[in-house]
Scaffold this motif. Structure first.
Motif, PDB file in Angstrom:
ATOM      1  N   PHE A 124       0.836  -1.206   0.000  1.00 59.11           N
ATOM      2  CA  PHE A 124       0.000   0.000   0.000  1.00 59.11           C
ATOM      3  C   PHE A 124       0.868   1.252   0.000  1.00 59.11           C
ATOM      4  O   PHE A 124       0.580   2.223  -0.724  1.00 59.11           O
ATOM      5  N   ALA A 125       1.949   1.249   0.798  1.00 56.18           N
ATOM      6  CA  ALA A 125       2.835   2.405   0.866  1.00 56.18           C
ATOM      7  C   ALA A 125       3.466   2.683  -0.494  1.00 56.18           C
ATOM      8  O   ALA A 125       3.586   3.846  -0.920  1.00 56.18           O
ATOM      9  N   ASN A 126       3.861   1.641  -1.214  1.00 55.00           N
ATOM     10  CA  ASN A 126       4.442   1.834  -2.549  1.00 55.00           C
ATOM     11  C   ASN A 126       3.407   2.340  -3.538  1.00 55.00           C
ATOM     12  O   ASN A 126       3.726   3.137  -4.428  1.00 55.00           O
ATOM     13  N   ALA A 127       2.167   1.872  -3.389  1.00 57.14           N
ATOM     14  CA  ALA A 127       1.095   2.362  -4.267  1.00 57.14           C
ATOM     15  C   ALA A 127       0.847   3.852  -4.031  1.00 57.14           C
ATOM     16  O   ALA A 127       0.648   4.625  -4.987  1.00 57.14           O
ATOM     17  N   VAL A 128       0.875   4.280  -2.751  1.00 55.66           N
ATOM     18  CA  VAL A 128       0.703   5.700  -2.437  1.00 55.66           C
ATOM     19  C   VAL A 128       1.924   6.501  -2.914  1.00 55.66           C
ATOM     20  O   VAL A 128       1.792   7.658  -3.341  1.00 55.66           O
ATOM     21  N   ALA A 129       3.112   5.867  -2.852  1.00 50.39           N
ATOM     22  CA  ALA A 129       4.322   6.547  -3.328  1.00 50.39           C
ATOM     23  C   ALA A 129       4.217   6.879  -4.815  1.00 50.39           C
ATOM     24  O   ALA A 129       4.740   7.903  -5.272  1.00 50.39           O
ATOM     25  N   VAL A 130       3.542   6.020  -5.587  1.00 46.27           N
ATOM     26  CA  VAL A 130       3.307   6.318  -7.004  1.00 46.27           C
ATOM     27  C   VAL A 130       2.577   7.662  -7.128  1.00 46.27           C
ATOM     28  O   VAL A 130       2.958   8.530  -7.923  1.00 46.27           O
ATOM     29  N   ALA A 131       1.556   7.841  -6.298  1.00 47.25           N
ATOM     30  CA  ALA A 131       0.794   9.097  -6.319  1.00 47.25           C
ATOM     31  C   ALA A 131       1.674  10.284  -5.944  1.00 47.25           C
ATOM     32  O   ALA A 131       1.589  11.353  -6.556  1.00 47.25           O
ATOM     33  N   MET A 132       2.534  10.087  -4.923  1.00 44.10           N
ATOM     34  CA  MET A 132       3.395  11.182  -4.470  1.00 44.10           C
ATOM     35  C   MET A 132       4.319  11.656  -5.596  1.00 44.10           C
ATOM     36  O   MET A 132       4.447  12.855  -5.863  1.00 44.10           O
ATOM     37  N   TYR A 133       4.948  10.702  -6.281  1.00 40.97           N
ATOM     38  CA  TYR A 133       5.874  11.076  -7.350  1.00 40.97           C
ATOM     39  C   TYR A 133       5.139  11.671  -8.547  1.00 40.97           C
ATOM     40  O   TYR A 133       5.623  12.629  -9.172  1.00 40.97           O
ATOM     41  N   TYR A 406      -1.230  -4.818 -10.843  1.00 36.99           N
ATOM     42  CA  TYR A 406      -0.938  -3.518 -11.462  1.00 36.99           C
ATOM     43  C   TYR A 406      -2.199  -2.650 -11.497  1.00 36.99           C
ATOM     44  O   TYR A 406      -2.162  -1.450 -11.174  1.00 36.99           O
ATOM     45  N   ILE A 407      -3.303  -3.260 -11.886  1.00 37.50           N
ATOM     46  CA  ILE A 407      -4.559  -2.496 -12.009  1.00 37.50           C
ATOM     47  C   ILE A 407      -5.030  -2.019 -10.636  1.00 37.50           C
ATOM     48  O   ILE A 407      -5.482  -0.873 -10.472  1.00 37.50           O
ATOM     49  N   LEU A 408      -4.904  -2.883  -9.619  1.00 37.56           N
ATOM     50  CA  LEU A 408      -5.282  -2.481  -8.250  1.00 37.56           C
ATOM     51  C   LEU A 408      -4.414  -1.312  -7.777  1.00 37.56           C
ATOM     52  O   LEU A 408      -4.923  -0.333  -7.213  1.00 37.56           O
ATOM     53  N   THR A 409      -3.100  -1.402  -8.014  1.00 36.76           N
ATOM     54  CA  THR A 409      -2.184  -0.317  -7.639  1.00 36.76           C
ATOM     55  C   THR A 409      -2.545   0.970  -8.370  1.00 36.76           C
ATOM     56  O   THR A 409      -2.485   2.070  -7.784  1.00 36.76           O
ATOM     57  N   PHE A 410      -2.917   0.843  -9.618  1.00 44.94           N
ATOM     58  CA  PHE A 410      -3.316   2.008 -10.418  1.00 44.94           C
ATOM     59  C   PHE A 410      -4.479   2.746  -9.768  1.00 44.94           C
ATOM     60  O   PHE A 410      -4.445   3.975  -9.615  1.00 44.94           O
ATOM     61  N   PHE A 411      -5.495   2.023  -9.331  1.00 45.31           N
ATOM     62  CA  PHE A 411      -6.670   2.676  -8.741  1.00 45.31           C
ATOM     63  C   PHE A 411      -6.325   3.322  -7.385  1.00 45.31           C
ATOM     64  O   PHE A 411      -6.836   4.402  -7.061  1.00 45.31           O
ATOM     65  N   ILE A 412      -5.467   2.671  -6.600  1.00 45.15           N
ATOM     66  CA  ILE A 412      -5.035   3.285  -5.327  1.00 45.15           C
ATOM     67  C   ILE A 412      -4.276   4.577  -5.606  1.00 45.15           C
ATOM     68  O   ILE A 412      -4.494   5.609  -4.941  1.00 45.15           O
ATOM     69  N   ALA A 413      -3.374   4.532  -6.580  1.00 43.23           N
ATOM     70  CA  ALA A 413      -2.588   5.723  -6.925  1.00 43.23           C
ATOM     71  C   ALA A 413      -3.490   6.856  -7.388  1.00 43.23           C
ATOM     72  O   ALA A 413      -3.317   8.016  -6.978  1.00 43.23           O
ATOM     73  N   VAL A 414      -4.461   6.560  -8.235  1.00 46.32           N
ATOM     74  CA  VAL A 414      -5.375   7.590  -8.734  1.00 46.32           C
ATOM     75  C   VAL A 414      -6.140   8.229  -7.577  1.00 46.32           C
ATOM     76  O   VAL A 414      -6.324   9.461  -7.539  1.00 46.32           O
ATOM     77  N   ALA A 415      -6.557   7.408  -6.610  1.00 45.06           N
ATOM     78  CA  ALA A 415      -7.305   7.940  -5.460  1.00 45.06           C
ATOM     79  C   ALA A 415      -6.483   8.976  -4.699  1.00 45.06           C
ATOM     80  O   ALA A 415      -7.002  10.015  -4.272  1.00 45.06           O
ATOM     81  N   PHE A 416      -5.175   8.730  -4.547  1.00 48.07           N
ATOM     82  CA  PHE A 416      -4.328   9.682  -3.810  1.00 48.07           C
ATOM     83  C   PHE A 416      -3.873  10.840  -4.697  1.00 48.07           C
ATOM     84  O   PHE A 416      -3.584  11.925  -4.188  1.00 48.07           O
ATOM     85  N   ILE A 417      -3.797  10.611  -5.993  1.00 53.03           N
ATOM     86  CA  ILE A 417      -3.469  11.718  -6.894  1.00 53.03           C
ATOM     87  C   ILE A 417      -4.543  12.804  -6.814  1.00 53.03           C
ATOM     88  O   ILE A 417      -4.253  13.997  -6.911  1.00 53.03           O
TER      89      ILE A 417
END
Length: 815
Positions: A124-133, A406-417
Motif C-alpha cells: 500500500f505504501a508503494n502504491a501511495v508513493a506512485v501518487a506522491m511522485y 498492477y490495475i489495483l495499484t493504479f486505482f489506489i494511486a489515482v485515489a491519492f493523486i
C-alpha cells in the motif's frame, strides 16, 4: 565428493525447502529476463532515491531547517537507511531470495504473522508513493503551464488531470513488461544525471540581474551564514520537515522489491543498495549546501528592488548584496527558498535540463514504485496468507507479470493523486515505510538472537545490536513524526498479525520465531532443574498407554480432563516385532499421530518405543520419558478386560507393568469401562466402509462417463459429489445413528462407540465416589479434585469413603 543441487541448501536456509528430487523449475530460465546488480538494483535505487524531493522540495527543506539542520535531516534519514540496508544485506545473503522484496525478507525470517501484515502495508505504501511522485511531476508541469498562461482549469484541478494521464501512461509501460520498464529506467537515469550536473554548473555561472531579483547570488559567505540556522514558518518544525523529506530515502528497497527478477539477489541487493545509499546521500548533502549558500529565503522577483546608496541596509544578506526584499516580511513573495519550489531550475545553467531532470526523477520513481507494489503484493497473494487476495496473485507472460495487481495499484494511486497535495501525501507513507524498516531490522536482530543454526549470512559487516538500534530508531522516529499516525500503523500491524495467527496459514518457513520458542522452552526447562520439588507444586504428569491415540479415546480424554493446560501428558505406544519393521513403523507414526493430536486439539505429546514385549517397552517409557522436571510421575493404563481368556504370558506382562510402575515410584491410574476401551476394530470397519463408498463412486463415475460420452467431464463432477457424500455420511454416522452394513453388523458394537466418547460430554450433576483405603500421598484425592475444576465436571460432587473404625477416623481428621 558431495553432489550439490542448486537451490536446495540455500532454499532451506530461508525456509522454502528443497525442490523435490533436485529437479529444475518448470520454466525455461533462458527465456526469463534477469538483471544484474547495476541495472537491477543500483539504477533502480538511485532513481527512486533521487525522486521528487531532490528537485522540488529540498530547497524548501533547506529554507525551513537551514543548512545545518537540513544536513542533519538528510543524515538522520541516511542512518535509518544504512542500518536497514545492513540488516537487509545480512538477510539476503542467508539464503535464496525469491520474489517479494521486503515482504519475502520479513516473512521468511519472522514468519507469516509479521510478514503478512508488513506485506500488505508495504504494498500500500508503494502504491501511495506512485501518487506522491506523480503529483510532484504534475506540479512541475502545472508551473510551466502557469508561466505560459496555459492553465486548463485551475492549478489543483490541472494537477489532478495531468497526474491521472501520467499514471495511465506509466501503467502501459509496466504492463508491457519488465524489460521495457528497465530500458526506460536507464534513459531516465541519464537525463537525471545530466540535470544534477547542470545544477552544480549553474551555481558557479555568474548570476544575471533577473536571477538576482529572484534570490540567486552565487556562492556568498554571508548568505551561507544566514541560511545555516533554521527559520521554521507556518507551523513547521524539525520533525514535520523530516516527515516530508524522509520518503526521499525510501528508495533503498527498489532493488529488493524485484528480487525475483535478479540474476543473483544475494550479491546484487547488498552491493547495489549500499552503493546507491552512499552516492545519493553525497548528492543530497552537496545540493543542500550549494543551494543554501547561493539563494536567499525570500525574494520578490522584481529587478527594481535594489538598494540605493541613500538607504540604510537592514543587515540581511540580500541587503548586503544590494537588494531589499524586506517587503516579504509583511506579504507573501513568489521567489526564494521558502516560496519557489522550482529554485533548482532557476539556479541551473540551462533551466529546461532541470525540468527534464524533474520529469526524469519523478517518473522513474513513480515507475519503480508502480512495479514494486504489485510484485510484493503478488508474492503475498501467492503465499495465500490472506485467502481472499489469491485472485491478485495470478501472473501473465514469461516473467509472470502481476497484471491484476498492477490495475489495483493504479486505482489506489489515482485515489491519492486526486488529493493533489504533495506535503499531505508524503507523511502518510513515512510511517508505513518506517514500520517496514523497523521490522527488517528486527528480523535481523531476532534471527541472530535466537541463535538458529540456519542463520549464517555471508554479509560480514552486521551486528545484531546495530540491527536492534535500527529498530528502536525507526520506531522512535515514527512516533516523533506523528504519534497518532504511528499508533494507527502499529494497530493495523497488530490487527493483521492477530488475523493471520487466528487463521493459521499452512506454511512453515522455519522462522526465527520458531527458533526463539525452542530457545525459550529450553532455557525454562533448564531453569526448572534448579528448583527443588515441593508438595505444593506437585501435579500429575502422565504416561498414558493408549497405543495409537485414536484407538482408546476414553483413556486419553479422561487423562486430559485433569492434565490439559495444567501438566504433562504423553500418549505412548509400544511396537513389538522385528526391529527393522518396528523402527520403520515408529518413524511413520511420530508425525502422523502428533499431527492428529494437534488437529483434534488434544494437548498431549506422542511417544513410541520398540520392545520385545509390552512390558519391556513400558519399562523404557517409565525410565526415559520426560526431560528434567518435565518428567512423568503417573502411569495411566486401561483395565485388562480379557484377563480370563488371555494367555498367562500376557497377564504376567500386564501385572509386571503395574509392579514396574511402583518400583520406579510412579503413581498408578487404571481406567475400567464395562464396554472396554479399544475401538480399533470400529475404526477398521469405518475405514473399510469409506473405501467401499469410494469404490462405488468410482464405478458410478465410470458408468456415467461411458453413457455420457463426454470423456470425464461430468464423471469428475459426479465423483467429487460422491466422495463428499461418502465423507459426510461417515462423519454423521460416527456421532449418533451410525448403521453399519449387515456384513459387518456382528463386528460392530454401538455401545462401545458411545462409551468411548463419554468423557467428551458434560458430566452433569453427578457424584465422584472416592474410596480412600489408605494414605497414598494424596493422589487418590487430587485427581478427583482436579476433575471438579473442569467445566465438564464442575457439576459433580466428591463423595469420599474411608475404611476403618469411626473413632480412628475422627482422630485422623483431627491430626
Amino acid at each position: 565428493d558431495i553432489l550439490s543441487v542448486p537451490g536446495t541448501v540455500d532454499g532451506v536456509a530461508n525456509g522454502d525447502g528443497a525442490q523435490e528430487g533436485g529437479r529444475k523449475p518448470s520454466e525455461n530460465k533462458d527465456e526469463l529476463v534477469r538483471f544484474g546488480w547495476i541495472k537491477g538494483v543500483l539504477v533502480r535505487c538511485m532513481l527512486n532515491i533521487w525522486g521528487v524531493m531532490l528537485f522540488i522540495r529540498l530547497s524548501w527543506i533547506v529554507g525551513q531547517a537551514g543548512i545545518g539542520l537540513g544536513v542533519i535531516v538528510i543524515c538522520l534519514s541516511t542512518v535509518v537507511t544504512v542500518l536497514t540496508g545492513i540488516s537487509m544485506s545480512a538477510i539476503c545473503t542467508n539464503g535464496v531470495v525469491r520474489g517479494g522484496g521486503a515482504y519475502y525478507l520479513i516473512s521468511r525470517s519472522l514468519g507469516p504473522e509479521f510478514g503478512g501484515s508488513i506485506g500488505l502495508i508495504f504494498s500500500f505504501a508503494n502504491a501511495v508513493a506512485v501518487a506522491m511522485y506523480v503529483v510532484g511531476f504534475s506540479e512541475t508541469v502545472v508551473d510551466i503551464l502557469k508561466d505560459n498562461n496555459a492553465l486548463m482549469v485551475d492549478p489543483m484541478s490541472d494537477i489532478r488531470i495531468v497526474g491521472c494521464i501520467t499514471v495511465v501512461v506509466l501503467l502501459g509501460i509496466t504492463v508491457a513488461g519488465m524489460e521495457w520498464e528497465t530500458k526506460a529506467q536507464v534513459i531516465l537515469l541519464i537525463i537525471l544525471l545530466i540535470g544534477i550536473v547542470n545544477f552544480f554548473i549553474g551555481t558557479v555561472i555568474p548570476s544575471t540581474i533577473d536571477k538576482r531579483s529572484k534570490g540567486f547570488f552565487n556562492y556568498q559567505a554571508n548568505l551561507f551564514a544566514e541560511n545555516f540556522g533554521p527559520s521554521f514558518r507556518d507551523g513547521e518544525g524539525f520533525f514535520s520537515v523530516f516527515a516530508i523529506f524522509f520518503p526521499a530515502a525510501t528508495g533503498i528497497l527498489a532493488g529488493a522489491n524485484i528480487s525475483g527478477d535478479l540474476k543473483d539477489p544475494q550479491v546484487a541487493i547488498p552491493k547495489g543498495t549500499m552503493l546507491a545509499i552512499f552516492i545519493t546521500t553525497l548528492t543530497y548533502i552537496g545540493v543542500a549546501i550549494c543551494i543554501g549558500a547561493t539563494v536567499v529565503r525570500d525574494a520578490t522577483g522584481s529587478i527594481n528592488d535594489t538598494i540605493s546608496s541613500s538607504l540604510r541596509c537592514n543587515g540581511s544578506a540580500a541587503c548586503i548584496l544590494g537588494y531589499d526584499f524586506s517587503v516579504c516580511n509583511t506579504q507573501s513573495c513568489r521567489f526564494g527558498l521558502m516560496n519557489n519550489f522550482q529554485v533548482m531550475s532557476m539556479v541551473s545553467g540551462f533551466g529546461p535540463l532541470i525540468t527534464a531532470g524533474i520529469f526524469s526523477a519523478t517518473l522513474s520513481s513513480a515507475l519503480a514504485s508502480l512495479v514494486s507494489a504489485p510484485k510484493i503484493f503478488q508474492a503475498l497473494c501467492n503465499d495465500n496468507i490472506y485467502k481472499g487476495l489469491y485472485f491478485f496473485g495470478k501472473g501473465y507472460g514469461k516473467n509472470s507479470e502481476p497484471i491484476r495487481s498492477y490495475i489495483l495499484t493504479f486505482f489506489i494511486a489515482v485515489a491519492f493523486i486526486l488529493i493533489a497535495e504533495l506535503n499531505t501525501i508524503a507523511p502518510v507513507i513515512s510511517n508505513f515505510f518506517l514500520a517496514s524498516y523497523a521490522l527488517i531490522n528486527f528480523s535481523c536482530f531476532h534471527a541472530s538472537y535466537s541463535k538458529t543454526p540456519g542463520w549464517r549470512p555471508a554479509f560480514r559487516f552486521y551486528n545484531m545490536w546495530v540491527s536492534l538500534l535500527g529498530t528502536v530508531l525507526c520506531c522512535a522516529v515514527m512516533f516523533v513524526i506523528n504519534w497518532w499516525a504511528a499508533v494507527i500503523t502499529v494497530a493495523i500491524i497488530l490487527f493483521l498479525n492477530i488475523y493471520v495467527i487466528y487463521n493459521k496459514p499452512e506454511v512453515n518457513w522455519g522462522s526465527s520465531a520458531q527458533a526463539m520458542s525452542y530457545v525459550t522452552a529450553l532455557q525454562d526447562a533448564l531453569s526448572l532443574t534448579g528448583v527443588n520439588d515441593h508438595i505444593k507444586n506437585f501435579r500429575p504428569q502422565c504416561i498414558v498407554l493408549t497405543g495409537s491415540p485414536m484407538t482408546r479415546p476414553a483413556l486419553l480424554d479422561l487423562t486430559l480432563s485433569f492434565t490439559k493446560n495444567f501438566s504433562l501428558c504423553i500418549c505412548s505406544q509400544v511396537f513389538m516385532g522385528p526391529r527393522k519393521q518396528t523402527v520403520s513403523d515408529i518413524n511413520l507414526s511420530m508425525d502422523k499421530y502428533q499431527q492428529w493430536l494437534a488437529k483434534n486439539k488434544k494437548k498431549a505429546f506422542y511417544a513410541a518405543v520398540a520392545g520385545d514385549n509390552l512390558r519391556d517397552g513400558v519399562k523404557c517409557l517409565l525410565q526415559a520419558s520426560g526431560l528434567g522436571r518435565m518428567k512423568p510421575n503417573t502411569l495411566v493404563i486401561g483395565y485388562k478386560k480379557d484377563w480370563c481368556t488371555a494367555s498367562s504370558q500376557d497377564i504376567e506382562n500386564y501385572v509386571g507393568i503395574l509392579h514396574d510402575a511402583f518400583d520406579f515410584e510412579y503413581g498408578l491410574i487404571i481406567l475400567r469401562i464395562s464396554q472396554g476401551l479399544d475401538i480399533s476394530r470400529i475404526l477398521q470397519i469405518q475405514e473399510l466402509q469409506r473405501k467401499e463408498q469410494e469404490k462405488l463412486a468410482l464405478e458410478a463415475a465410470k458408468r456415467d462417463e461411458q453413457e455420457d460420452g463426454k470423456r470425464g467431464i461430468r464423471s469428475l463432477k459426479f465423483l467429487n459429489k460422491a466422495v463428499k457424500y461418502s465423507s459426510n455420511t461417515l462423519a454423521v454416522n460416527a456421532q449418533k445413528d451410525f448403521k453399519i452394513s449387515t456384513v459387518h453388523a456382528a463386528d460392530f458394537n454401538q455401545h462401545l462407540l458411545e462409551a468411548s466418547t463419554q468423557f467428551q460430554k458434560n458430566q452433569g450433576k453427578g457424584t465422584i465416589d472416592v474410596w480412600w483405603l489408605f494414605d497414598d500421598g494424596g493422589l487418590t484425592i487430587l485427581i478427583p479434585y482436579l476433575l471438579t475444576t473442569r467445566k465438564k465436571w464442575c457439576g459433580c460432587k466428591l463423595r469420599i469413603f474411608i475404611g476403618g473404625k469411626l473413632d480412628s477416623i475422627n482422630e485422623e481428621k483431627r491430626a
